[in-house]
Design an enzyme around this catalytic site. Sequence first.
Site, mmCIF file in Angstrom:
data_model
loop_
_atom_site.group_PDB
_atom_site.id
_atom_site.type_symbol
_atom_site.label_atom_id
_atom_site.label_comp_id
_atom_site.label_asym_id
_atom_site.label_seq_id
_atom_site.Cartn_x
_atom_site.Cartn_y
_atom_site.Cartn_z
ATOM 1 N N GLU A 88 -23.295 -119.312 37.053
ATOM 2 C CA GLU A 88 -22.422 -118.758 36.015
ATOM 3 C C GLU A 88 -21.338 -119.749 35.579
ATOM 4 O OE1 GLU A 88 -21.215 -115.154 38.002
ATOM 5 O OE2 GLU A 88 -22.859 -114.025 37.128
ATOM 6 N N GLU B 189 -30.089 -111.711 37.068
ATOM 7 C CA GLU B 189 -29.365 -110.636 37.748
ATOM 8 C C GLU B 189 -29.357 -109.394 36.868
ATOM 9 O OE1 GLU B 189 -25.448 -111.562 39.089
ATOM 10 O OE2 GLU B 189 -26.057 -113.357 40.207
#
Length: 649
Positions: free
Chosen positions: A203, A277
């Site tokens: 991320e 995710e």
Amino acid sequence: MAIFFLPTVLSGFAPHSEEVFKSPARFSWSNLTPSELKNRFVGLSTKTNALGKAYFTLEGHKFMIVGGSIHYFRVPREYWKDRLLKLQACGFNTVTTYIPWNLHEQERGKFDFSEILDLEAYVLLAKTIGLWVILRPGPYICAEVDLGGLPSWLLRNPVTDLRTTNKGFIEAVDKYFDHLIPKILPLQYRHGGPVIAVQVENEYGSFQKDRNYMNYLKKALLKRGIVELLLTSDDKDGIQIGSVNGALTTINMNSFTKDSFIKLHKMQSDKPIMIMEYWTGWYDSWGSKHIEKSAEEIRHTVYKFISYGLSFNMYMFHGGTNFGFINGGRYENHHISVVTSYDYDAVLSEAGDYTEKYFKLRKLFASGSARPLPPLPPLIPKAIYPSVNLSFYLPLFDILPYLNQPVMLHTPVTMENLPINNGSGQPFGLVLYETSICSGGSLFASVHDSAQVFLNDQSIGILDENHEVLQIPKIQGCQLLRILVENQGRINYSWRIQSEQKGLKEVVSIDGLLLTNFTIYSLDMKMSFFKRLRSASWRLAPKTYNGPAFYWGILNAGSSPTDTFLHLPNWHYGFVFINGRNLGRYWDIGPQRTLYLPGPWLHPEDNEVIVFEKIEKGFDIQTRKKPQLQECYETGSGLPDAAGDADPC
């Protein structure tokens, strides 16, 4: 075999019923397993057909990744097999895990891959069971762990910019990778292992500070021998910034959102979409409500993923537990800690029990599998044990002789900068600062995260990051000022990770006069400390006691110990240690009210229980068969039933 792709979906031709699941061999996840693919040359790849539709292949076969996250470091090693078998029996073909640098290298240059941290054993077990593996080695992982998985000793040097190509940071990453990556190499698909992909950082699009950083990490993996598919992982707002040439861009999300897929498809139209995710729930924080997500919402979203031909990973399939001090935190005008349970309202509960989500997904996956799913592994039994009477105690200041030698410094330093642990400082736990004062006045101390202040052994107040001043009453003669500071979990994301030093920061003063000559004790609560504490002269515990203290008792687990949940009525804040193992933090502000105690950590018959309570002694510890992760019950009574069960509402 019909495969539906997102461009088709977005033009209105998505399947409208579950009939598509009835075609034979609908999904390749049940056909391609580590044991069946012997001759390996290609690995996980991406291709496009004549119509320009992209898809994954494994050794040339069309392949859909159906993944679930299980973090080995959050699950007792004795239960790895149970959790992985349950993942497979639900219909998944891949397990994903982060790799926490801060646990593997707590002290600089000293690596630990033993017991619950034995990454190689975990990956090889997945292979034996028949699962593929995607590894996420960071170096930053977030994962709601302390400092996002970065070791705290990186904070010793204030000019080290984390998650950049800063010389100090990159040198540390390189040394870590030099030790870690050789362990991964033989586990790769093309070397006969189950690892089909490796993630670059995590991320970075939400942090992006250095445009060269991601490329550096990608090259660092490649030059050390990583040959499998590389990928990045970001939410929809970060996929562009967090991507790197040569790695597949994947996306993280809370729900099925067309806009997110369109944005990702425009970025890499020749690549298949992968949801790295899909959040099955969320983590809980102390002082907040327990977060849940409906099973039907999960089933419906996963049905959409499959119908549209999207590979995906469910975060979390099984969350496990933030044992010890590993939890992270966040900042919203004040520090907020992640709770001990990492149940996450996941597909499998914290203790590995089946949930409604599990059965709905298993039914969904079974309807499209080319072969019957494996049988369900049996549930691990839970037990209720006799209450634990904590009949002996030691006030905090009585245990100082059993700690490691204190550090003497002219002025205080943060726990990361203590000259201990081979120059690595202290990663977790508490620190006690002592100095002599001869007058009262206005005490100023910048503490992180929370502190109890004492004159000799008398509590006079508390401090935290938003309350740095405390009035000390007039005193006769000189007295010992004691400041007990706790690291409640370093923030695990955002720019604030750069300044997450814990303990006492800057100067400590009274009425502007600098305090000096500090004696500093490290309370890291390691196993060695509890072994030494067994030789202490424990006192009979009074009925009530205010202030920080250690309490001792025995839990009798009978001849065949198994799992249970500890309930601590009228205890306020502290930690529980079973046979020297730290189960984690309890706190009466909730929402979590019980602590998970794995059966393998219990001995037959007698087990040592030590509670470190910071505020006030409570009653006997009770055990239950079910957890309490939120404040209320279906009965509305707030009490467990006669069997010791407590079903939260």
